[in-house]
Design an enzyme around this catalytic site. Structure first.
Site, PDB file in Angstrom:
ATOM      1  N   SER A 142       0.920  -1.160   0.039  1.00 54.44           N
ATOM      2  CA  SER A 142       0.004  -0.046  -0.128  1.00 54.44           C
ATOM      3  C   SER A 142       0.817   1.248   0.013  1.00 54.44           C
ATOM      4  CB  SER A 142      -0.871  -0.129   1.341  1.00 54.44           C
ATOM      5  OG  SER A 142      -1.496   1.253   1.613  1.00 54.44           O
ATOM      6  N   TYR A 155      -1.576  -1.716  10.448  1.00 56.59           N
ATOM      7  CA  TYR A 155      -1.743  -1.653   9.071  1.00 56.59           C
ATOM      8  C   TYR A 155      -0.472  -1.201   8.425  1.00 56.59           C
ATOM      9  CZ  TYR A 155      -3.688  -1.219   4.333  1.00 56.59           C
ATOM     10  OH  TYR A 155      -4.009  -1.493   3.040  1.00 56.59           O
TER      11      TYR A 155
HETATM   12  P1  NAD Z   1     -11.727  -6.494   0.236  1.00 57.92           P
HETATM   13  O1  NAD Z   1     -12.143  -6.119   1.443  1.00 57.92           O
HETATM   14  O2  NAD Z   1     -12.478  -6.024  -1.111  1.00 57.92           O
HETATM   15  O3  NAD Z   1     -11.144  -7.860   0.042  1.00 57.92           O
HETATM   16  C1  NAD Z   1     -10.164  -8.511   0.748  1.00 57.92           C
HETATM   17  C2  NAD Z   1      -9.936  -9.941   0.671  1.00 57.92           C
HETATM   18  O4  NAD Z   1      -9.083 -10.641   1.684  1.00 57.92           O
HETATM   19  C3  NAD Z   1     -11.018 -10.751   0.467  1.00 57.92           C
HETATM   20  O5  NAD Z   1     -11.433 -11.678  -0.214  1.00 57.92           O
HETATM   21  C4  NAD Z   1     -11.260 -11.198   2.225  1.00 57.92           C
HETATM   22  O6  NAD Z   1     -12.025 -12.427   2.218  1.00 57.92           O
HETATM   23  C5  NAD Z   1      -9.909 -11.481   2.384  1.00 57.92           C
HETATM   24  N1  NAD Z   1      -9.297 -11.613   3.604  1.00 57.92           N
HETATM   25  C6  NAD Z   1      -9.906 -10.659   4.676  1.00 57.92           C
HETATM   26  N2  NAD Z   1      -9.306 -11.028   5.973  1.00 57.92           N
HETATM   27  C7  NAD Z   1      -8.855 -12.406   5.545  1.00 57.92           C
HETATM   28  C8  NAD Z   1      -8.310 -13.372   6.772  1.00 57.92           C
HETATM   29  N3  NAD Z   1      -8.131 -13.289   7.919  1.00 57.92           N
HETATM   30  N4  NAD Z   1      -7.825 -14.457   6.176  1.00 57.92           N
HETATM   31  C9  NAD Z   1      -8.156 -14.793   4.766  1.00 57.92           C
HETATM   32  N5  NAD Z   1      -8.645 -13.831   3.888  1.00 57.92           N
HETATM   33  C10 NAD Z   1      -8.956 -12.535   4.345  1.00 57.92           C
HETATM   34  O7  NAD Z   1     -10.307  -5.500   0.284  1.00 57.92           O
HETATM   35  P2  NAD Z   1      -9.402  -4.776  -1.044  1.00 57.92           P
HETATM   36  O8  NAD Z   1      -9.597  -3.403  -0.835  1.00 57.92           O
HETATM   37  O9  NAD Z   1      -9.810  -5.417  -2.323  1.00 57.92           O
HETATM   38  O10 NAD Z   1      -7.793  -5.107  -0.561  1.00 57.92           O
HETATM   39  C11 NAD Z   1      -7.012  -5.999  -1.063  1.00 57.92           C
HETATM   40  C12 NAD Z   1      -5.735  -5.720  -0.498  1.00 57.92           C
HETATM   41  O11 NAD Z   1      -5.397  -4.704  -1.052  1.00 57.92           O
HETATM   42  C13 NAD Z   1      -5.467  -5.692   0.902  1.00 57.92           C
HETATM   43  O12 NAD Z   1      -4.247  -6.258   1.349  1.00 57.92           O
HETATM   44  C14 NAD Z   1      -5.471  -4.193   1.308  1.00 57.92           C
HETATM   45  O13 NAD Z   1      -4.521  -3.953   2.469  1.00 57.92           O
HETATM   46  C15 NAD Z   1      -4.762  -3.681  -0.168  1.00 57.92           C
HETATM   47  N6  NAD Z   1      -5.068  -2.382  -0.209  1.00 57.92           N
HETATM   48  C16 NAD Z   1      -6.118  -1.738  -0.493  1.00 57.92           C
HETATM   49  C17 NAD Z   1      -6.381  -0.435  -0.942  1.00 57.92           C
HETATM   50  C18 NAD Z   1      -7.797   0.131  -1.231  1.00 57.92           C
HETATM   51  O14 NAD Z   1      -7.716   1.462  -1.230  1.00 57.92           O
HETATM   52  N7  NAD Z   1      -8.956  -0.471  -1.328  1.00 57.92           N
HETATM   53  C19 NAD Z   1      -5.445   0.509  -0.868  1.00 57.92           C
HETATM   54  C20 NAD Z   1      -4.053  -0.013  -0.558  1.00 57.92           C
HETATM   55  C21 NAD Z   1      -3.922  -1.372  -0.357  1.00 57.92           C
END
Ligand code: NAD
Length: 259
Positions: A142, A155
């Protein structure tokens, strides 16, 4: 083309992971989907990926628990005896609180999902990548792997840690045909992002649109990233043009970290 390759994308039942799975499947890559979700969400993501006529497989282990990570690895090795070619460590969640009141349990869980699980999965799947002479590990970090924001101690620590881990794996695999990179997105429109917009709108008694505008204000472009953008960036890191990109942080943040 990625035909004949197998990718594991953790957290691919939703958001960024599903976007990555789709970009890989479009190029003919078989995809192991993973996530914590109900049957509806699982069927939806399977249907999306199978639409690209590739093989899919589904795992639903909780990655905060190391013994579950081992179980998942065993199950994948049974289904794919030649191992996997692409490992995308993407699963994650957010939790916000001041350090002085931050839950120790959530801290542990955050490090478990964002840092220990990527380590355990890399440990499991690197040897077969190295022996085949090709592999890709992509860690979804991130901008919070590079800069901080208040109230996100666990985080930010986990995501910085993941960047460090990425660099070590890149150095240890250099010259083997395996690369390891981190992707550092700013705000991406996903359920995780929407939850944070809703929380802000409620807390500050402002509209959803206003909360979203204020959050995306950290991007110089004032526009969020789309999951498709991340998917295509990951696909690029799996293309021959990326053979010499390793140990890098690929930042995709609308200019957030430019100033
Ligand atoms: P999301 O909530 O849409 O999806 C998260 C996924 O992770 C889901 O499939 C969920 O089932 C899985 N998950 C969550 N907790 C879990 C656990 N304990 N065990 C197994 N699986 C688990 O989130 P997203 O926004 O698509 O995020 C995906 C990645 O991108 C994350 O690592 C997040 O930190 C990172 N990220 C997101 C953003 C944003 O703005 N959305 C920005 C930077 C980084």
């Amino acid at each position: 083309s990625l035909a004949g390759r197998v990718a594991l994308v953790t957290g691919s039942t939703s958001g960024i992971g599903l976007g990555i799975a789709e970009s890989l499947a479009k190029r003919g890559c078989d995809v192991i989907l993973h996530g914590l979700c109900g049957p509806g969400e699982m069927i939806n993501s399977k249907t999306v990926i199978e639409g690209h006529k590739v093989r899919t497989h589904f795992e639903d282990h909780d990655l905060s628990d190391a013994s579950e990570v081992y179980k998942m690895a065993d199950s994948i090795v049974k289904a794919f005896p030649n191992g996997i070619d692409i490992l995308v460590n993407n699963a994650g969640f957010q939790s916000v609180s001041e350090v002085t009141s931050f839950s120790v349990e959530i801290w542990q869980k955050m490090l478990g999902v964002h840092l220990t699980a990527p380590f355990l999965l890399a440990k499991q799947f690197l040897p077969s990548m190295i022996s085949k002479g090709w592999g890709r590990i992509i860690n979804v970090s991130s901008v919070h792997g590079l800069v901080a924001s208040p109230y996100k101690a666990a985080y930010v620590s986990a995501k910085h840690g993941l960047v460090g881990f990425t660099k070590v794996v890149a150095l240890e695999t250099a010259g083997t045909g395996v690369t390891c990179n981190a992707i550092c997105p700013g705000w991406v429109e996903t359920p995780l992002f929407i939850k944070q917009v809703e929380a802000k709108s409620k807390e500050q008694n402002i509209s959803f649109e206003e909360a979203k505008r204020q959050m995306v204000n950290s991007h110089a472009t004032q526009e969020p990233v789309k999951v498709e953008h991340i998917g295509e960036l990951v696909a690029f890191t799996c293309s021959p043009a990326s053979d010499q990109i390793t140990g890098s942080c690929l930042v995709i943040d609308g200019g957030w970290t430019a100033p």
